[in-house]
Design a protein around this motif. Sequence first.
Motif, PDB file in Angstrom:
ATOM      1  N   GLU A 101      -1.883   0.758   7.253  1.00  0.00           N
ATOM      2  CA  GLU A 101      -2.941   0.446   6.281  1.00  0.00           C
ATOM      3  C   GLU A 101      -2.946   1.448   5.137  1.00  0.00           C
ATOM      4  N   LYS A 102      -2.713   2.714   5.442  1.00  0.00           N
ATOM      5  CA  LYS A 102      -2.648   3.742   4.397  1.00  0.00           C
ATOM      6  C   LYS A 102      -1.464   3.467   3.463  1.00  0.00           C
ATOM      7  N   ASN A 103      -0.311   3.149   4.042  1.00  0.00           N
ATOM      8  CA  ASN A 103       0.876   2.861   3.229  1.00  0.00           C
ATOM      9  C   ASN A 103       0.690   1.585   2.401  1.00  0.00           C
ATOM     10  N   ARG A 104       0.011   0.586   2.978  1.00  0.00           N
ATOM     11  CA  ARG A 104      -0.246  -0.647   2.219  1.00  0.00           C
ATOM     12  C   ARG A 104      -1.170  -0.358   1.035  1.00  0.00           C
ATOM     13  N   ALA A 105      -2.156   0.500   1.244  1.00  0.00           N
ATOM     14  CA  ALA A 105      -3.046   0.884   0.139  1.00  0.00           C
ATOM     15  C   ALA A 105      -2.256   1.631  -0.937  1.00  0.00           C
ATOM     16  N   PHE A 106      -1.318   2.484  -0.492  1.00  0.00           N
ATOM     17  CA  PHE A 106      -0.456   3.207  -1.432  1.00  0.00           C
ATOM     18  C   PHE A 106       0.357   2.217  -2.271  1.00  0.00           C
ATOM     19  N   VAL A 107       0.919   1.226  -1.614  1.00  0.00           N
ATOM     20  CA  VAL A 107       1.754   0.230  -2.301  1.00  0.00           C
ATOM     21  C   VAL A 107       0.926  -0.558  -3.317  1.00  0.00           C
ATOM     22  N   VAL A 108      -0.257  -0.993  -2.926  1.00  0.00           N
ATOM     23  CA  VAL A 108      -1.123  -1.747  -3.835  1.00  0.00           C
ATOM     24  C   VAL A 108      -1.461  -0.890  -5.056  1.00  0.00           C
ATOM     25  N   ALA A 109      -1.844   0.371  -4.795  1.00  0.00           N
ATOM     26  CA  ALA A 109      -2.181   1.268  -5.907  1.00  0.00           C
ATOM     27  C   ALA A 109      -0.962   1.485  -6.819  1.00  0.00           C
ATOM     28  N   ARG A 110       0.195   1.646  -6.224  1.00  0.00           N
ATOM     29  CA  ARG A 110       1.413   1.888  -7.001  1.00  0.00           C
ATOM     30  C   ARG A 110       1.723   0.685  -7.896  1.00  0.00           C
ATOM     31  N   PHE A 111       1.639  -0.534  -7.321  1.00  0.00           N
ATOM     32  CA  PHE A 111       1.914  -1.728  -8.126  1.00  0.00           C
ATOM     33  C   PHE A 111       0.863  -1.907  -9.233  1.00  0.00           C
ATOM     34  N   GLN A 112      -0.380  -1.591  -8.933  1.00  0.00           N
ATOM     35  CA  GLN A 112      -1.418  -1.678  -9.971  1.00  0.00           C
ATOM     36  C   GLN A 112      -1.141  -0.691 -11.097  1.00  0.00           C
ATOM     37  N   LEU A 113      -0.724   0.514 -10.736  1.00  0.00           N
ATOM     38  CA  LEU A 113      -0.396   1.518 -11.755  1.00  0.00           C
ATOM     39  C   LEU A 113       0.818   1.077 -12.563  1.00  0.00           C
ATOM     40  N   ASP A 140      10.078  -0.553  -1.261  1.00  0.00           N
ATOM     41  CA  ASP A 140      10.594  -0.073   0.017  1.00  0.00           C
ATOM     42  C   ASP A 140       9.450   0.104   1.021  1.00  0.00           C
ATOM     43  N   LYS A 141       8.366   0.738   0.606  1.00  0.00           N
ATOM     44  CA  LYS A 141       7.204   0.924   1.487  1.00  0.00           C
ATOM     45  C   LYS A 141       6.569  -0.413   1.846  1.00  0.00           C
ATOM     46  N   ALA A 142       6.535  -1.331   0.894  1.00  0.00           N
ATOM     47  CA  ALA A 142       5.959  -2.655   1.158  1.00  0.00           C
ATOM     48  C   ALA A 142       6.771  -3.376   2.234  1.00  0.00           C
ATOM     49  N   GLY A 143       8.091  -3.232   2.185  1.00  0.00           N
ATOM     50  CA  GLY A 143       8.956  -3.864   3.192  1.00  0.00           C
ATOM     51  C   GLY A 143       8.762  -3.273   4.573  1.00  0.00           C
ATOM     52  N   GLN A 144       8.544  -1.959   4.622  1.00  0.00           N
ATOM     53  CA  GLN A 144       8.366  -1.285   5.914  1.00  0.00           C
ATOM     54  C   GLN A 144       6.981  -1.543   6.506  1.00  0.00           C
ATOM     55  N   ASN A 145       6.004  -1.824   5.668  1.00  0.00           N
ATOM     56  CA  ASN A 145       4.617  -1.953   6.105  1.00  0.00           C
ATOM     57  C   ASN A 145       4.056  -3.329   5.745  1.00  0.00           C
ATOM     58  N   ASP A 146       4.835  -4.343   6.039  1.00  0.00           N
ATOM     59  CA  ASP A 146       4.405  -5.687   5.662  1.00  0.00           C
ATOM     60  C   ASP A 146       3.286  -6.186   6.575  1.00  0.00           C
ATOM     61  N   MET A 147       2.706  -7.296   6.219  1.00  0.00           N
ATOM     62  CA  MET A 147       1.579  -7.869   6.943  1.00  0.00           C
ATOM     63  C   MET A 147       1.969  -8.253   8.370  1.00  0.00           C
ATOM     64  N   ALA A 148       3.201  -8.705   8.569  1.00  0.00           N
ATOM     65  CA  ALA A 148       3.641  -9.093   9.915  1.00  0.00           C
ATOM     66  C   ALA A 148       3.623  -7.888  10.857  1.00  0.00           C
ATOM     67  N   THR A 149       4.050  -6.734  10.367  1.00  0.00           N
ATOM     68  CA  THR A 149       4.033  -5.515  11.186  1.00  0.00           C
ATOM     69  C   THR A 149       2.599  -5.121  11.520  1.00  0.00           C
ATOM     70  N   LEU A 150       1.726  -5.215  10.536  1.00  0.00           N
ATOM     71  CA  LEU A 150       0.324  -4.890  10.755  1.00  0.00           C
ATOM     72  C   LEU A 150      -0.294  -5.830  11.793  1.00  0.00           C
ATOM     73  N   ILE A 151      -0.084  -7.119  11.626  1.00  0.00           N
ATOM     74  CA  ILE A 151      -0.659  -8.100  12.559  1.00  0.00           C
ATOM     75  C   ILE A 151      -0.097  -7.904  13.964  1.00  0.00           C
ATOM     76  N   THR A 152       1.193  -7.650  14.065  1.00  0.00           N
ATOM     77  CA  THR A 152       1.817  -7.415  15.374  1.00  0.00           C
ATOM     78  C   THR A 152       1.151  -6.241  16.080  1.00  0.00           C
ATOM     79  N   ASN A 153       0.933  -5.166  15.350  1.00  0.00           N
ATOM     80  CA  ASN A 153       0.297  -3.993  15.950  1.00  0.00           C
ATOM     81  C   ASN A 153      -1.178  -4.250  16.278  1.00  0.00           C
ATOM     82  N   GLN A 154      -1.856  -5.017  15.465  1.00  0.00           N
ATOM     83  CA  GLN A 154      -3.251  -5.345  15.756  1.00  0.00           C
ATOM     84  C   GLN A 154      -3.354  -6.200  17.022  1.00  0.00           C
ATOM     85  N   ILE A 155      -2.420  -7.109  17.196  1.00  0.00           N
ATOM     86  CA  ILE A 155      -2.402  -7.938  18.411  1.00  0.00           C
ATOM     87  C   ILE A 155      -2.120  -7.066  19.636  1.00  0.00           C
ATOM     88  N   LYS A 156      -1.154  -6.141  19.499  1.00  0.00           N
ATOM     89  CA  LYS A 156      -0.869  -5.222  20.603  1.00  0.00           C
ATOM     90  C   LYS A 156      -2.122  -4.422  20.966  1.00  0.00           C
TER      91      LYS A 156
END
Length: 182
Positions: A101-113, A140-156
């Motif tokens: 989630e932290k990395n996803r926030a970083f990616v969003v902020a980076r793309f906005q900037l 690169d960070k977006a690819g490593q921290n995509d929504m599928a990875t987040l959802i997979t970990n939330q399900i776990k």
Amino acid sequence: MKNEVTISELLGLSQMEISILLKINRSQWSMYESRKRGLPVDATLLLSEMLRHVQNENDKELKKQELSTQQEAKKKETLEKLLNENDYQQQTIERKIEKIEKNRAFVVARFQLLDFLNNHTNKNEKHPELLQRMKDKAEDKAGQNDMATLITNQIKQEVLKYEAEILKNALEDLDKESLSAN
């Protein structure tokens, strides 16, 4: 002498039943139990075998109870270990989720900037190499921290929480069983 358990009681038989089994009359048995008379040899041998068998069965029952107690202790130990492992896994997955989630926030902020820099700066003020590196890092960070990875970990995480509840319930049930057995 009243508190002594008689042989008849030990075997779970009435005086009449035991006298029939030993092929003697009831008065003979009564006198034997009161230690006033002996038994015929055949009756003594049969009585000895009957007592030995009952004692062996009692010993087996005690061993079963001991084994059952040991198994309950082992089961409790196993459940506690599993619960500790589950707790560790939950903490680990929680850290992974927070990092994603932290990395996803970083990616969003980076793309906005990047969007801001591309749309609101003069061509002379733009640094194309820097902007490209920023974009590459964000992708690169977006690819490593995509929504599928987040959802997979939330399900776990949810599965681990459910497993913890099952383990806690099993421990509670085991404690209730051991209390009712005592």
